[in-house]
Design an enzyme around this catalytic site. Sequence first.
Site, PDB file in Angstrom:
ATOM      1  N   LYS A 149       2.137  36.720 -28.775  1.00 34.57           N
ATOM      2  CA  LYS A 149       2.779  36.658 -29.919  1.00 34.57           C
ATOM      3  C   LYS A 149       2.576  38.234 -30.535  1.00 34.57           C
ATOM      4  CE  LYS A 149       3.093  33.503 -32.857  1.00 34.57           C
ATOM      5  NZ  LYS A 149       4.580  33.357 -32.906  1.00 34.57           N
ATOM      6  N   ARG A 181      -0.387  33.488 -38.188  1.00 37.82           N
ATOM      7  CA  ARG A 181      -0.052  32.797 -36.839  1.00 37.82           C
ATOM      8  C   ARG A 181      -0.810  32.992 -35.545  1.00 37.82           C
ATOM      9  NH1 ARG A 181       5.637  31.446 -36.998  1.00 37.82           N
ATOM     10  NH2 ARG A 181       6.571  32.354 -38.866  1.00 37.82           N
ATOM     11  N   GLY A 209       3.171  25.168 -30.429  1.00 36.23           N
ATOM     12  CA  GLY A 209       2.942  24.101 -31.124  1.00 36.23           C
ATOM     13  C   GLY A 209       1.627  23.491 -31.115  1.00 36.23           C
ATOM     14  N   MET A 218      -1.501  25.165 -31.502  1.00 36.23           N
ATOM     15  CA  MET A 218      -2.160  25.740 -32.279  1.00 36.23           C
ATOM     16  C   MET A 218      -1.692  25.995 -33.905  1.00 36.23           C
ATOM     17  SD  MET A 218      -4.609  28.654 -30.191  1.00 36.23           S
ATOM     18  CE  MET A 218      -3.017  29.557 -29.280  1.00 36.23           C
ATOM     19  N   ARG A 252       9.171  35.917 -26.792  1.00 38.64           N
ATOM     20  CA  ARG A 252       8.227  35.534 -25.752  1.00 38.64           C
ATOM     21  C   ARG A 252       9.007  34.949 -24.660  1.00 38.64           C
ATOM     22  NH1 ARG A 252       5.523  30.376 -28.553  1.00 38.64           N
ATOM     23  NH2 ARG A 252       7.612  29.070 -28.586  1.00 38.64           N
ATOM     24  N   HIS A 278      -5.291   7.555  -2.525  1.00 35.87           N
ATOM     25  CA  HIS A 278      -4.330   6.979  -1.634  1.00 35.87           C
ATOM     26  C   HIS A 278      -3.065   7.063  -1.932  1.00 35.87           C
ATOM     27  CE1 HIS A 278      -2.226   4.267   0.868  1.00 35.87           C
ATOM     28  NE2 HIS A 278      -2.870   4.869   2.042  1.00 35.87           N
ATOM     29  N   ARG A 296      -1.849  11.765  10.736  1.00 34.44           N
ATOM     30  CA  ARG A 296      -2.975  10.678  10.623  1.00 34.44           C
ATOM     31  C   ARG A 296      -2.427   9.350  11.308  1.00 34.44           C
ATOM     32  NH1 ARG A 296      -1.032  12.281   5.296  1.00 34.44           N
ATOM     33  NH2 ARG A 296      -2.932  13.168   4.013  1.00 34.44           N
ATOM     34  N   SER A 347      -9.137  23.295  10.774  1.00 32.50           N
ATOM     35  CA  SER A 347      -8.389  23.048   9.867  1.00 32.50           C
ATOM     36  C   SER A 347      -9.316  22.091   8.721  1.00 32.50           C
ATOM     37  CB  SER A 347      -7.402  21.659  10.396  1.00 32.50           C
ATOM     38  OG  SER A 347      -6.501  21.390   9.084  1.00 32.50           O
ATOM     39  N   CYS A 388      -5.340  21.450   5.675  1.00 36.14           N
ATOM     40  CA  CYS A 388      -4.571  20.101   5.725  1.00 36.14           C
ATOM     41  C   CYS A 388      -4.793  19.193   4.681  1.00 36.14           C
ATOM     42  CB  CYS A 388      -4.601  19.372   7.069  1.00 36.14           C
ATOM     43  SG  CYS A 388      -6.199  18.782   7.489  1.00 36.14           S
ATOM     44  N   TYR A 415      -2.174  29.134   8.197  1.00 33.75           N
ATOM     45  CA  TYR A 415      -1.219  28.356   7.723  1.00 33.75           C
ATOM     46  C   TYR A 415      -1.874  27.548   6.688  1.00 33.75           C
ATOM     47  CZ  TYR A 415      -3.237  24.561  10.630  1.00 33.75           C
ATOM     48  OH  TYR A 415      -4.284  23.706  11.248  1.00 33.75           O
TER      49      TYR A 415
END
Length: 962
Positions: free
Chosen positions: A27, A97, A106, A108, A347, A469, A596, A798, A865, A885
């Site tokens: 701000k 503010r 909203g 604070m 903003r 899971h 898997r 991995s 992975c 990767y």
Amino acid sequence: MATKRIYSFGGGKADGNKDMKDVLGGKGAGLAEMSNIGIPVPPGFTITTDVCTEYYRAGKKLPRSLEPELRAALRKVEALTGKGFGDAGDPLLVSVRSGARVSMPGMMDTVLNLGLNDRTVEGLAARSGNPRFAWDSYRRFVAMFGDVVLGMKPETKEDRDPFEVILTAKKEAFGAAHDADLPVEALRELVSEFKAEISRRKKVAFPEEPFDQLLAAVGAVFRSWDNDRAIAYRQLNGIPAEWGTAVSVQAMVFGNMGDDSGTGVAFTRNPATGEDEFYGEFLVNAQGEDVVAGIRTPQKIGELQAKWADVSRQLLAAREKLEHHYRDMQDIEFTIERGRLYLLQTRSGKRTGLAAVRIAVEMAEQRLISREDAILRVDAEALNHLLRPVFDEAKKAAAVKEGRLLAKGLPAGPGAASGRLVFFAEDAAAWRAKGEQVVLARHETSPEDIRGMAAAEGFLTAFGGMTSHAALVARQMGKVAIVGCDALSFDYHARTMTVTRRAGGDVVLKEGHWISIDGLAGEVIDGRLETRPSEVVEVLVEKTRDARSAPTYQRFAKLLSWADGARRLKVRANADQPDQARVAVAFGAQGIGLCRTEHMFFGEGKIGPMREMIVAATPEERRAALAKLLPLQREDFRGLFVEMAGRPVTIRTLDPPLHEFLPHDEEGMRALAEATGKSVVHVEERIEELAESNPMLGNRGCRLGIAYPEITEMQVRAIFEAAIDAAEAGARVEPEVMIPLVGMAKELDHQAAVVRRVAQEVFAARGRKVRYLVGTMIEVPRGAVTAAEIARTAEFFSFGTNDLTQTTFGLSRDDVGPVLARYLEEEILAVDPFVSIDQDGVGALMRLGVAGGRATRPELKIGICGEHGGDPASVGFCHRLGLDYVSCSPYRLPIARLAAAQAALREAREAASKRRAGANGKRAREGRIARDAKAARNGKTRDVAVASPAKKRGGRRAQVRA
């Protein structure tokens, strides 16, 4: 040198600018920048975030030395406004503010109209010629100060706001339908009654001295950095607690002075859709909180032209100027005081993922920003919004208003789904086969539930976290899921789910009852809400829509094509079945990083032979059962190779402990005994033999392969036979066999020997070879620490960061919910380490693993992975670590692609910035040398450090004579 604590703005200039968010907050930086570029901004000043840090270090006390600085800053505002703070004749009123360095709308607190007391209110009434406005401002100030500064809250959750109770009674007494209908007399009474209520409840008098009010308000805004909602917002958005907030103090301008005044909020583009249109609302004769609170119905911003044509032109000009200056969609607040426009804030506007992509792509095409800026502009996580089925927001809001919101949990699988409640996986599959839509609800899920999970529209669990899971499978399958919903309890015998609610009593839902789950909000809603697939999914996955008729998809694809051109990290998918691989390729997968194999055993006709293998009494019986599984696994692997069309496929050998595949109820054990020809006693003894106190640390992963090498043999044979089958059919194949849970080099040596022996047997039998790699998952700390030794055998690593996080912290991801909740609440942890990689701990082990592995084998391929592979912050960390990767669930691939590009661009920009800084430093040094030489020629003498060959040889102080 003393640190500057206060930065002033207004009058067409400011001490700060837009690049000082760390110091001034968003701000304050916005107000300073608007002042600098000629936007009409009421003058004021910003107290820095450093003062917030001082405040907390001092035990929530403002430093005494701040007071004279505040008075000096106020004098500047008085000079610019011509008003006096506390002046009874022409009082200056201010707003106080909050403003963190990132937007926390909203979360604070704010105090408006500060500076009013029983004297200044009369001066305000006289100067404005509007007593009603003055007393309306006073009653608002007393209520806001009482709430924010003095803590006048409802005594219980069921109670109403104490000031609202008094206000409602006053409106009834005067027959006023709205606040604006109250006469001056009523407003005077409200001020007195509000003060009396403060005195009664808080045992303090309302402060009359304006400077005392200001000090108290500044402290209260600093305190609001640590209120419950701010803490929760920081936790959800990964905002560090140490950042703190700045405080902006600004001269009040008034939208509640009459029908020639007003206030509003607007966005320079539509924040929901991204359309290039001015979007917002305003109220006539109102203050800013009236728009936010919704106590009056606002008018659309397009109607401003009819009300105030000149103001509308000014606002549209400010819109264009701000958007072109910031090169981003802006969220602005404005006030009109007697026909004069002021902007109170700008903003970067919050936006949906849909809007974010559209705005970024269109701004790049409009040449407002570069393609690199467009890539960096979109929050990678927000791409989820473009992939998931969604509820119609109006219909969902209506359902909530009707009281149909049942409970909230953790949003683990974004999207939306409706279905009939079922509590067992086999029921989910059976109901689905009959054409029913179902939601599978359970205490928690396990691999045995995989068929039911595949059949369900989504799942709902009472236990588990974001990498449980249910959450893992949800993201991989693209299913909606809510986990850790502790308001739920189940009676499986009665086939009911009970929802415990704080208000309104418990709700008992029977099997077959329709519920709706919103995986974006974590909300469970009673009844059925229709969903629709996202446009992107319709084009890419379902193939039911032509891309040319899908503008959202086209922008999505364009942004990701730019991202693919910028990233270094490759992206792979975690996929176990050919249909999952097909989705992964559609979303841009460059390989499979984790298959898997245990999930395959729950497919049609597979669990029986698997259980037969586990309860076998001899190795011969075990091999006979495995022989039944071999062709089934081979077909699954062949399907993966065909779908991936030459892309690498990493297949993990059996990982979970064997007891997870066995039934644990009497009926299931009897059925297993009958199917295998064993006695019930034998089955019970085998189940008891396999039971483990802590399965995470038990007989699983490579330990199973060492104990039962025939399991590894069967799986490896299936892999290579499938690879040759696919190759003979014309597909290119690139299998990678991954041994899980390796912590010692000899474990991998043992299993790698099995892999290579079986591979040679298959190649000899089939008369054909395929290239392949053997590697391991690094998922226990010892594996990372001894990576150099393990890499003598491993051809790739991995990181299995799910288990590496568990074993590093000593926490089970399925049982740690209460611990993590407390740690996040107490800010012991800034973010859930099962959601985003713990870079200091787990990350340190990863660094060791990378360094050790590549010290032995420089060309070692390394990836990740775990589910962290789809987390943007974790992807950035993997880029910096030099991984090759990341692998994640198919539906998170676009997120990983964008995050990888963002990591590469940020790294490049940081390097360029350092080069520029180095060049500037060199020029500065050369300039100093030139100035010193000039001084020497002019006959002056002084001691200087000379950057010369002599200095480089050992350094010297040279006396330069001029």
